[in-house]
Structures are given as structure tokens and as C-alpha cells.
Design a protein around this motif. Structure first.
Motif, PDB file in Angstrom:
ATOM      1  N   ILE A 229       0.842  -1.197   0.000  1.00 25.73           N
ATOM      2  CA  ILE A 229       0.000   0.000   0.000  1.00 25.73           C
ATOM      3  C   ILE A 229       0.875   1.243   0.000  1.00 25.73           C
ATOM      4  CG2 ILE A 229      -1.758   1.333   1.222  1.00 25.73           C
ATOM      5  CD1 ILE A 229      -2.925  -1.228   0.241  1.00 25.73           C
ATOM      6  N   HIS A 230       0.717   2.065  -1.014  1.00 30.10           N
ATOM      7  CA  HIS A 230       1.260   3.427  -1.044  1.00 30.10           C
ATOM      8  C   HIS A 230       0.143   4.272  -1.627  1.00 30.10           C
ATOM      9  CE1 HIS A 230       4.638   6.453  -1.469  1.00 30.10           C
ATOM     10  NE2 HIS A 230       3.634   7.030  -2.117  1.00 30.10           N
ATOM     11  N   THR A 231      -0.506   5.069  -0.782  1.00 37.14           N
ATOM     12  CA  THR A 231      -1.754   5.715  -1.168  1.00 37.14           C
ATOM     13  C   THR A 231      -1.857   7.062  -0.476  1.00 37.14           C
ATOM     14  OG1 THR A 231      -4.172   5.360  -1.242  1.00 37.14           O
ATOM     15  CG2 THR A 231      -3.028   4.614   0.730  1.00 37.14           C
ATOM     16  N   GLU A 232      -2.741   7.921  -0.957  1.00 39.58           N
ATOM     17  CA  GLU A 232      -2.944   9.174  -0.239  1.00 39.58           C
ATOM     18  C   GLU A 232      -3.859   8.962   0.952  1.00 39.58           C
ATOM     19  OE1 GLU A 232      -4.473  11.617  -3.355  1.00 39.58           O
ATOM     20  OE2 GLU A 232      -6.550  11.225  -2.867  1.00 39.58           O
ATOM     21  N   GLY A 257       7.675  -3.010   3.112  1.00 41.86           N
ATOM     22  CA  GLY A 257       6.985  -3.596   4.250  1.00 41.86           C
ATOM     23  C   GLY A 257       6.073  -2.644   4.998  1.00 41.86           C
ATOM     24  N   LYS A 258       6.073  -1.358   4.637  1.00 42.31           N
ATOM     25  CA  LYS A 258       5.259  -0.372   5.333  1.00 42.31           C
ATOM     26  C   LYS A 258       4.023   0.015   4.514  1.00 42.31           C
ATOM     27  CE  LYS A 258       8.418   0.042   8.578  1.00 42.31           C
ATOM     28  NZ  LYS A 258       8.205  -0.497   9.941  1.00 42.31           N
ATOM     29  N   LEU A 279       3.891  -0.178  11.530  1.00 41.29           N
ATOM     30  CA  LEU A 279       3.626  -0.680  10.185  1.00 41.29           C
ATOM     31  C   LEU A 279       3.133   0.429   9.263  1.00 41.29           C
ATOM     32  CD1 LEU A 279       3.222  -3.133   8.228  1.00 41.29           C
ATOM     33  CD2 LEU A 279       0.885  -3.298   9.141  1.00 41.29           C
ATOM     34  N   VAL A 280       2.461   1.436   9.831  1.00 43.61           N
ATOM     35  CA  VAL A 280       1.821   2.490   9.038  1.00 43.61           C
ATOM     36  C   VAL A 280       2.606   3.783   9.177  1.00 43.61           C
ATOM     37  CG1 VAL A 280      -0.334   3.690   8.540  1.00 43.61           C
ATOM     38  CG2 VAL A 280      -0.400   1.389   9.546  1.00 43.61           C
ATOM     39  N   HIS A 281       3.022   4.334   8.042  1.00 40.35           N
ATOM     40  CA  HIS A 281       3.750   5.600   8.033  1.00 40.35           C
ATOM     41  C   HIS A 281       2.880   6.685   7.424  1.00 40.35           C
ATOM     42  CE1 HIS A 281       8.250   4.710   8.790  1.00 40.35           C
ATOM     43  NE2 HIS A 281       7.493   3.829   9.428  1.00 40.35           N
ATOM     44  N   PHE A 282       2.567   7.703   8.221  1.00 36.09           N
ATOM     45  CA  PHE A 282       1.822   8.860   7.747  1.00 36.09           C
ATOM     46  C   PHE A 282       2.820   9.932   7.315  1.00 36.09           C
ATOM     47  CE2 PHE A 282      -1.531   6.707   9.919  1.00 36.09           C
ATOM     48  CZ  PHE A 282      -2.719   7.167   9.348  1.00 36.09           C
ATOM     49  N   LYS A 283       2.734  10.296   6.041  1.00 36.33           N
ATOM     50  CA  LYS A 283       3.637  11.282   5.466  1.00 36.33           C
ATOM     51  C   LYS A 283       2.816  12.466   4.966  1.00 36.33           C
ATOM     52  CE  LYS A 283       7.466   9.984   4.695  1.00 36.33           C
ATOM     53  NZ  LYS A 283       8.708  10.028   5.501  1.00 36.33           N
ATOM     54  N   GLU A 284       3.476  13.574   4.650  1.00 38.42           N
ATOM     55  CA  GLU A 284       2.733  14.668   4.042  1.00 38.42           C
ATOM     56  C   GLU A 284       2.454  14.345   2.575  1.00 38.42           C
ATOM     57  OE1 GLU A 284       4.755  18.380   2.839  1.00 38.42           O
ATOM     58  OE2 GLU A 284       6.328  17.753   4.245  1.00 38.42           O
ATOM     59  N   ALA A 285       1.444  15.012   2.016  1.00 40.06           N
ATOM     60  CA  ALA A 285       1.004  14.713   0.649  1.00 40.06           C
ATOM     61  C   ALA A 285       2.088  15.004  -0.375  1.00 40.06           C
ATOM     62  CB  ALA A 285      -0.259  15.510   0.321  1.00 40.06           C
ATOM     63  N   ALA A 286       2.984  15.930  -0.080  1.00 37.98           N
ATOM     64  CA  ALA A 286       4.083  16.216  -1.005  1.00 37.98           C
ATOM     65  C   ALA A 286       4.964  14.993  -1.214  1.00 37.98           C
ATOM     66  CB  ALA A 286       4.927  17.376  -0.474  1.00 37.98           C
TER      67      ALA A 286
END
Length: 425
Positions: A229-232, A257-258, A279-286
Motif C-alpha cells: 500500500i502506497h496511497t494518499e 513492508g510499510k 507498520l503504518v507511516h503517515f507522510k505529508e502529501a508532497a
């Protein structure tokens, strides 16, 4: 380390007429502060609200508050749609990946940011919870930051960590986060989900949103392997696939793996899942929506929706004619990223007709409609009647392909229009 708290009424006194105020959005919408600000409407004028999507009633768009506040939104949710289309608000067409530039390049400088965070840890760090997206650059650039400190906010891993020194004023809150519940998946949506799932390969990296069609897709992936999963954004639909070992992220290149996202909306179970979960990485939308980053993952499969598509493949996903319905969001970020990914598949999934019986495959887009995704970017299109791939097809071939997955009630009319436009298909 503690921050002295004040009342909401005291906190909103730091907003002045003529200022620009940012509201954090989605499940993290700081409604305690927003509603307190609205109670000051008689003391204020020409206050601009900058936001993406917020949850709640959005009092600032309603009488008598809208005489003091003007929403200038980078995405149009249901709570501000009337204001934007009625003249008491505005919409900024912009990719989600580029909104941060409005703040960091001082194009739309922020005077005050309203956010919601977790209580600080022993080191004084708070979490932005489930909405890092454009909130992080807003916090970094705003002149004043006012936070609701709420123990119900999950402490999420990734980049959404700010220190108490980044917060100028704080209020205490114990409200529950916004819950987004689903409705049963219809037979039509289930068929669409089945068709889309057949396009997804083992080891794919998925981008999908919220709603019944993405959930219908996820329901059909139980026999897949090594998905990432790599999603907004994401919601509850991925949880069973994580629990069953279908989603492992082991084939990903970016954060192997994240699960990578910039915001999440769903049930309390979802918020419990992301709380203190490495397991879950919250990043900025940029970051999440950067095409150069997206394309590095293998077999990126981006699943998006459309309001209508014309016979050449032009996608309208954010307007109904000249009426603004939603926003550009991250659709193009991921459609392009998927098409450039090795083995990637950009997919548009939609019902062939609206609930009112109007064909979503049309000879021409409605007058005033925006082109959210150009025909040059569109590859796979899925309805309940099947799947077509428009990549490499000329205009006549595209029309023929799209008509093949249109609702049967409209095929004859579409064929007539295609003949008039292209001289046959």
C-alpha cells in the motif's frame, strides 16, 4: 512537559479580521475551535478559511456566519459544496501533491492554523494523528498554531510529529474522531470490484480511496499475495487483508513492508489499528503523491473514479457540468505514477450509469465540466460490463471500446454519436 491550556473562546481571540486561517481536515477536523471561532462572527470580517476536506457542519459557510468568513477550499466536500457553488466560497484547482507550495512559497501565507493533536509524550512531542497531508506544511509556515489536544487522537508513526514548542496556544478536548461508516456493497459494485481485482497482480502496490467500489475491490483480493500500500488515503477495507497476510509490502521499493499514506478515515477500529503502529507511516502529501516516488514501486495499481468519461477518454471526476462537486485531489498524481511504474496499471472504475439512470460514458463532457485527467493519461476503464484498455488506441478505437462497456440502454445512442463524430467505429 506541559503546555498551559486556555478556553476555546480565549484561543480564537487570536484570529483577527482579514486573516487567513487553516483548518486541519478529515477525521482530525478541530470542530471545537472552528465552532468557537464562528461564535465571534460579529467581531470579525473578511476572514479567509483555507482547507481541503473537513468533517462537520461547517458553520462558517452558513448564515449568519458566512458574512464574516469566506471559504477558499482546495477540495470541495459536501459540507462546503453549497457555499462554493452559491458564491459564498471558492475552489482552488490544484494537485494534492502541490498544495504545500502555496504555504511554503508564501503564495497563500497562513496567519493562524487550527489543528488537533494527541497529548504530548514524555519528550513533549504530539502527533497530528490521521491527517498529516497538508497539515504539516501548514503548521511549519503558520504565524500562529492553535491546537486541540485530544487523548482520542491516535499517535501515528511517520512525519506527523510536532513538539509543544511548535504550538502557540492549546485547548483541551475529549471529542471522538469523525467516523466514516460504509453501506452494503451493491451487486453492481461487486461486479466492478471483481473486474478490477482481475487486473491486480501479486506483488502490486495499491492506491485506492474510500467508498464501496474500492471496498468491493478489496473484497476480491483474499487470494492475492505480497500486496503493498502506497496511497494518499485508506479506510477499513485494508484491515482484513493485513490481518490475513495478503498485504505485506514485501515487494515494495519505497518503505518496503510499510503502509504509506497521508491521511485515513474510517471506524474506531481503524484508528485503533494505526495508533502506535510502526507498520503504518503517515507522510505529508508532497511525499505520498510525488509521482517520482510513486513510480519507484513495482506494479503500482491506482484505482480511481470518474463522474463521466467521453468517447475519447477524457475524465471528469470533480465537476457536474459547471457545478463544483469535489476536487482534483491526487488523481493525476497517482494515475501518472502508476503509468510510469514498472508493470503499473492506472485504472478508472465506475458504474456505467448514475443512480438516476444517466450514462457515465458520454459523447461529450457536459458543458462547463472540468477535465480532471486527460485522455492521454487514461489506460484501463472498468464498469460492471467489463474492462477496456485505451492505451495506444486511436479515437475511433477508444469510442468502440468504451461503448462495449456502456450500459445497454445507451449503446445505440452512443454509436450514433460516435458515427457522427468519427464517421464510423
Amino acid at each position: 512537559m506541559l503546555l498551559n491550556t486556555i478556553t476555546p473562546a480565549e484561543a480564537v481571540n487570536f484570529v483577527s479580521s482579514g486573516q487567513r486561517v487553516f483548518f486541519q481536515g478529515a477525521a482530525m477536523t478541530p470542530n471545537l475551535l472552528i465552532n468557537a471561532l464562528c461564535q465571534r462572527h460579529q467581531d470579525l470580517k473578511d476572514v479567509e478559511i483555507i482547507q481541503v476536506h473537513t468533517e462537520g457542519v461547517a458553520l462558517y459557510t452558513q448564515e449568519p456566519y458566512n458574512k464574516s468568513f469566506h471559504v477558499n477550499s482546495c477540495f470541495v466536500g459536501s459540507n462546503v459544496r453549497g457555499a462554493v457553488n452559491g458564491g459564498n466560497g471558492d475552489y482552488i484547482p490544484i494537485f494534492l501533491s502541490e498544495i504545500h507550495l502555496l504555504f511554503r512559497k508564501n503564495i497563500l501565507p497562513i496567519d493562524v492554523a487550527f489543528i488537533q493533536v494527541s497529548p504530548p509524550d514524555v519528550h513533549g512531542y504530539c502527533s497530528l494523528g490521521t491527517s498529516v497531508d497538508i497539515t504539516l506544511p501548514a503548521v511549519e509556515t503558520s504565524k500562529i498554531v492553535i491546537a486541540q489536544i485530544n487523548p482520542n487522537v491516535p499517535r501515528t508513526h511517520g512525519d506527523g510529529i510536532i513538539h509543544l514548542r511548535d504550538i502557540d496556544y492549546a485547548v483541551e478536548d475529549t471529542s471522538s474522531l469523525g467516523i466514516s461508516g460504509g453501506v452494503p456493497i451493491s451487486e453492481i459494485e461487486a461486479r466492478i470490484g471483481f473486474h478490477v481485482a482481475n487486473l491486480i497482480e501479486d506483488g502490486a502496490t495499491l492506491q485506492l480511496g474510500i467508498g464501496n467500489i474500492p471496498n468491493a475491490v478489496l473484497d476480491n483480493l483474499s487470494n492475492h499475495k505480497r500486496l503493498g500500500i502506497h496511497t494518499e488515503m485508506f479506510s477499513d477495507g485494508i484491515l482484513p487483508l493485513v490481518e490475513s497476510g495478503v498485504i505485506t509490502g514485501e515487494d515494495k521499493v519505497v518503505k518496503k513492508g510499510k503502509i504509506v499514506t497521508c491521511f485515513a478515515v474510517g471506524s474506531q477500529k481503524l484508528y485503533d489499528f494505526v495508533d502506535d503502529n510502526p507498520l503504518v507511516h503517515f507522510k505529508e502529501a508532497a511525499y505520498t503523491n510525488d509521482t517520482a516516488i510513486i513510480r519507484r514501486n513495482p506494479k503500482v495499481t491506482a484505482i480511481n473514479s470518474a463522474i463521466e468519461i467521453d468517447l475519447t477518454g477524457q475524465i471528469c471526476a470533480d465537476t457536474i457540468g459547471n457545478r463544483q462537486y469535489s476536487g482534483v485531489g491526487g488523481q493525476m498524481d497517482f494515475i501518472r505514477g502508476a503509468s510510469l511504474s514498472k508493470g503499473g496499471k492506472p485504472i478508472f472504475a465506475m458504474t456505467a450509469a448514475t443512480a438516476k439512470g444517466i450514462s457515465k460514458i458520454t459523447p461529450y463532457l457536459k458543458e462547463g465540466a472540468g477535465v480532471t485527467t486527460t485522455r492521454a493519461h487514461v489506460h484501463n476503464v472498468v464498469t460492471e460490463y467489463g474492462t477496456v484498455d485505451l492505451f495506444g488506441k486511436n479515437l475511433k478505437q477508444r469510442a468502440k471500446a468504451l461503448i462495449s462497456i456502456a450500459h445497454p440502454d445507451f449503446k445505440e445512442e452512443l454509436e450514433r454519436e460516435a458515427f457522427k463524430r468519427f464517421g464510423g467505429i
